[in-house]
Write an enzyme that holds these catalytic residues in place. Structure first.
Site, PDB file in Angstrom:
ATOM      1  CG  ASP A   1      -1.457 -20.569   1.906  1.00 20.43           C
ATOM      2  OD1 ASP A   1      -1.062 -20.350   3.075  1.00 20.43           O
ATOM      3  OD2 ASP A   1      -0.784 -21.237   1.089  1.00 20.43           O
TER       4      ASP A   1
ATOM      5  CG  ASP B   1     -13.555  -7.806   1.139  1.00 24.32           C
ATOM      6  OD1 ASP B   1     -13.485  -6.921   2.012  1.00 24.32           O
ATOM      7  OD2 ASP B   1     -13.860  -7.560  -0.053  1.00 24.32           O
TER       8      ASP B   1
ATOM      9  CE1 TYR C   1      -3.295  -2.939   0.766  1.00 27.57           C
ATOM     10  CE2 TYR C   1      -4.558  -0.936   0.409  1.00 27.57           C
ATOM     11  CZ  TYR C   1      -4.492  -2.310   0.466  1.00 27.57           C
ATOM     12  OH  TYR C   1      -5.621  -3.047   0.222  1.00 27.57           O
TER      13      TYR C   1
ATOM     14  CE  LYS D   1       2.570 -18.526   0.849  1.00 27.30           C
ATOM     15  NZ  LYS D   1       1.783 -19.785   0.842  1.00 27.30           N
TER      16      LYS D   1
ATOM     17  CG  ASP E   1      -7.889  -5.256   1.008  1.00 27.92           C
ATOM     18  OD1 ASP E   1      -8.932  -4.740   1.434  1.00 27.92           O
ATOM     19  OD2 ASP E   1      -7.689  -5.490  -0.198  1.00 27.92           O
TER      20      ASP E   1
END
Ligand code: IPM
Ligand code: MN
Length: 354
Positions: free
Chosen positions: A224, A252, A138, A190, A248
């Site tokens: 993941d 969702d 970002y 990750k 982000d």
């Protein structure tokens, strides 16, 4: 003496103004019950203003916002403006300029709300995602060369420094302690591929946790895998902390498990400065002006604003009002299928908090 707060209101684009109007209705009703004073000042930042004036955000906007106790935002995004201009120029700019380094996104399934997760109810879905809000891809650092040719190269870098990671983690540990539920903080990363960035996160996470928060249990998930468990076993989670991009994406996913964008609220928090609260759904242009959009996410964002301002009783009152309207009145959370209009939902919640 009763407390008084100055709130900047940015209704923004699309259905933003409609949901903000209902949020303000509920905030005003709550404030009068709790004997607090809320002074609202409106700002017209958004797509329409940009199309009229060519200016995305006035030069002094962030400075101006610093005069307030909090900011209450509707939605940013306009169908006639190329994606990225308003999002970067208003929403992300305010988050960065005001150093709102925490993005707080509760994932909580309320009673009587349908979740796409099989055999899961409110007892299984109640956790919080803390998304770092100032770093990562970002920052926009990167570039493009040979654009438009077959050799085009594009780069956008995932960037974190120890300071950013540490202040976010510390806030997350403190939040987990105060929340006092399962006292478990999960880092989502990750480390098997992003061996620099999430290695930094992981080392800082264990160092801070071990030294200063021995009572908080530490978990780690690759992002993941976290997506799988958010669907399969959301009851495992108490508080999750992660970087900006993963945050982000997974919020969702979290939002849809709690009933979708109609109910998901977020806070962009600067613990030492001015914070900004918003429904996390977009501007939903196709529903604009129809009085059908669900205002509950905006109403919940208002509740979160009061909570972060230290008005816990007022925040709880709003949450009880939301639960009541869900139990008694609303048929579905989707726009156009609520069985009530946008304004009717606001009226009901405002009545329930009174
Ligand atoms: C969010 C949104 C924003 C983000 C967009 C609109 C820039 O998706 O608040 O989650 O990516 O942070
Ligand atoms: Mn998002």
């Amino acid at each position: 003496m009763s407390k008084s707060y100055n709130i900047a209101v940015i209704p923004g684009d699309g259905t933003g103004p409609e949901v903000v109007a209902e949020g303000l209705k509920v905030l005003t009703a709550t404030a009068s019950m709790e004997k607090i004073t809320l002074n609202f000042s409106h700002y017209d930042f958004g797509g329409d203003r940009y199309l009229k004036t060519g200016e995305v955000l006035p030069e002094n906007a962030a400075e101006e916002m610093k005069k307030f106790d909090a900011i209450y935002l509707g939605a940013i995004g306009h169908p006639d403006v190329k994606p990225g201009i308003l999002e970067k120029g208003i929403l992300l700019k305010l988050r960065f300029d005001l150093d709102q380094y925490i993005n707080l996104r509760p994932v909580k399934l309320y009673p009587n709300v349908e979740t796409p997760l099989k055999d899961k109810g409110p007892e299984h879905i109640d956790y919080v995602v803390i998304r770092e809000n100032t770093g990562d891809v970002y920052t926009g650092i990167g570039g493009v060369s040979m654009k438009g040719t077959p050799y085009e190269v594009a780069e956008q870098s995932m960037i974190y420094n120890r300071f950013q990671v540490e202040r976010c983690l510390r806030w997350a540990f403190e939040y987990t302690k105060k929340r006092n539920k399962r006292k478990t903080l999960g880092l989502v990363g990750k480390t098997n591929v992003l061996t620099y960035v999430y290695d930094l996160w992981e080392r800082a996470f264990h160092e801070i946790g071990q030294r200063d928060y021995p009572d908080i249990k530490r978990d780690y998930y690759h992002v993941d895998a976290a997506c799988m468990w958010m669907v399969k076993s959301p009851e495992w989670f108490d508080v999750l902390v992660t970087g900006n991009m993963f945050g982000d994406i997974i919020t969702d996913l979290g939002a849809i498990t709690q009933g979708g964008m109609g109910i998901a609220a977020g806070g962009n928090i600067n613990p030492e400065g001015v914070s900004m609260f918003e429904p996390i759904g977009g501007s939903a242009p196709k529903y604009t002006g129809k009085n059908v959009i669900n205002p509950l996410a905006a109403i919940c964002a208002g509740g979160m604003m009061l909570d972060i301002l230290g008005e816990k009783k007022a925040a709880d009152r709003i949450e009880r009002g939301v639960i009541k309207v869900l139990e008694k009145d609303i048929q579905s959370l989707s726009a156009g299928h609520m069985g009530l209009s946008t304004t009717e939902v606001g009226d009901k919640v405002a009545a329930y908090v009174s």
